[in-house]
Design an enzyme around this catalytic site. Structure first.
Site, PDB file in Angstrom:
ATOM      1  N   CYS A 126      -1.025   2.016  -2.251  1.00  8.91           N
ATOM      2  CA  CYS A 126       0.138   2.769  -2.748  1.00  8.91           C
ATOM      3  C   CYS A 126       0.179   2.774  -4.284  1.00  8.91           C
ATOM      4  CB  CYS A 126       1.425   2.220  -2.126  1.00  8.91           C
ATOM      5  SG  CYS A 126       2.745   3.439  -2.048  1.00  8.91           S
TER       6      CYS A 126
ATOM      7  N   HIS B 185       0.110   2.563   3.881  1.00 10.49           N
ATOM      8  CA  HIS B 185       0.366   1.136   4.094  1.00 10.49           C
ATOM      9  C   HIS B 185      -0.329   0.639   5.355  1.00 10.49           C
ATOM     10  CE1 HIS B 185       3.559   0.229   1.047  1.00 10.49           C
ATOM     11  NE2 HIS B 185       3.527   1.554   0.989  1.00 10.49           N
TER      12      HIS B 185
ATOM     13  N   GLU C 194      -0.745  -2.283   6.403  1.00 11.06           N
ATOM     14  CA  GLU C 194      -0.151  -3.468   7.030  1.00 11.06           C
ATOM     15  C   GLU C 194       0.820  -3.109   8.147  1.00 11.06           C
ATOM     16  OE1 GLU C 194       3.174  -2.121   4.654  1.00 11.06           O
ATOM     17  OE2 GLU C 194       1.019  -2.212   4.272  1.00 11.06           O
TER      18      GLU C 194
END
Length: 388
Positions: free
Chosen positions: A272, A355, A357
């Protein structure tokens, strides 16, 4: 809570459009950039994501707060948003993990919210005219007076908000994803070796640190203004550039630090804001998107493989500014063809605009953490072979 007990609230956008609803969370006045998130779940992760610093978030899913708040799902130590906008609010949550209601949580942390407005119409307006500043207030109910404050606030373009969310001191993170939530146990089960990763904190999320720890990394988190010499003194196997808020072009110190770190040729992974700062360090430029990407189902890919990704950003790399001799585009956002990932052509350095994760969101891109570990392993093995 009945409407007879509710406190009136006013939302005013920078173009003068006004919406009247009811207050949830804290009372008072807040001003920020109004953006929308299309996720159907994960409101707590959104609220506590440092990348939302300076923004008022519209939740397009019409029901908010049904599962309450719990300490395990926080992405940072407190809510990071300037405010929240919802259609309906649940004041009495029902979930076995819940320890607090959403309104109570926001009130505790002095974050105002407004509900009872037409979030569909508001979202369509932001999509049509772009993200803009707005203000929520329970104390200023005159539209002209609140508009004056909104129009006096700075725009997101040009703002360096990293200094507001970065850690004030160095700390080490060692907690992996807890076994209950581990979705890739085969890949992270056994680690014969540990790798030291220095994470440059532009506003890092806890679940990113958990995923790095799950893959066997010793993670040292450092403030965003840490000099490159100090970072390299930890003798890291890899360097991680985190997510964060604001305009990446304004984070000049982080860009200069990354330029110096590139000379070490150590494996580097950016997410990001980290992706954007890496792009700047490589010579590229960024531009502000009309309304950004914020949701859990953004398709990204390039050839033969499509990932459904979680995204949250206002800016993107300009593909025409990328040095084609140095980096290649590895992923595109398949909704609007903006750059979603880059990879260095000769060094173990890569980054993505989304993202991996998956907090909240899908797990399609978790393999990127494994790629980072594999890059560090390859460099270590090459160094060992050279010595022997």
């Amino acid at each position: 809570m009945t409407l007879t007990d509710a406190i009136p609230a006013l939302l005013v956008l920078a173009d003068g459009t006004a919406y009247r609803g009811w207050s949830f969370g804290a009372t008072g006045t807040t001003i920020g950039e109004v953006v929308f998130n299309t996720g159907m779940t994960g409101y707590q992760e959104v609220l506590t994501d440092p990348s939302y610093c300076g923004q008022i978030v519209i939740f397009t899913y019409p029901e908010l707060g049904n599962t309450g708040i719990n300490p395990e799902d926080e992405e940072s130590e407190r809510p990071q948003v300037q405010g929240a906008i919802a259609r309906n609010i649940c004041h009495q949550p029902s979930n076995w993990r819940s320890t607090q209601s959403l309104p109570g949580y926001l009130k505790q942390h002095q974050i105002p919210g407004i509900y009872g407005i037409d979030t569909r119409a508001l979202t369509r307006k932001i999509r049509m005219f772009g993200a803009m500043n707005g203000g929520i207030s329970t104390t200023i109910l005159d539209e002209a007076e609140l508009l004056e404050q909104v129009q006096a606030a700075p725009n997101m373009a040009g703002l360096n908000l990293v200094r507001e969310v970065t850690t004030p001191k160095v700390y080490e993170w060692s907690n992996p994803t807890i076994p209950t939530w581990e979705f890739n146990s085969q890949s992270v089960a056994d680690h014969e070796e540990s790798f030291t990763v220095v994470a440059l904190d532009f506003g890092v999320k806890r679940n990113i640190l958990r995923r790095l720890a799950s893959y066997g990394c010793r993670v040292i988190v450092v403030p965003a203004d840490t000099p490159p010499e100090e970072i390299l003194n930890y003798n890291p196997d890899g360097i991680f550039l985190s997510n964060g808020p604001g305009d990446p072009a304004a984070v000049i110190e982080g860009i200069e630090t990354t330029k110096t770190l590139l000379q070490s040729q150590k494996p580097m992974f950016g997410i990001c804001m980290g992706h954007q700062i890496l792009g700047h360090a490589l010579g590229a430029e960024t531009f502000k998107l009309k309304f950004g990407h914020r949701g859990l189902n953004q398709p990204a890919g390039l050839q033969q493989r499509i990932e459904i990704t979680s995204q949250n950003h206002s800016f993107a790399l300009d593909p025409d500014s990328l040095p084609a001799s140095v980096v290649e585009i590895s992923h595109l956002n398949l909704n609007d063809r903006t750059v979603a990932g880059v990879r260095h052509k000769s060094l173990p350095i890569f980054s993505v605009q989304y993202h991996p994760e998956a907090s909240p969101g899908p797990h399609d891109a978790d393999y990127l953490f494994e790629e980072f570990v594999q890059a560090m392993r390859a460099v270590r093995q090459a160094a060992t072979a050279k010595v022997s």
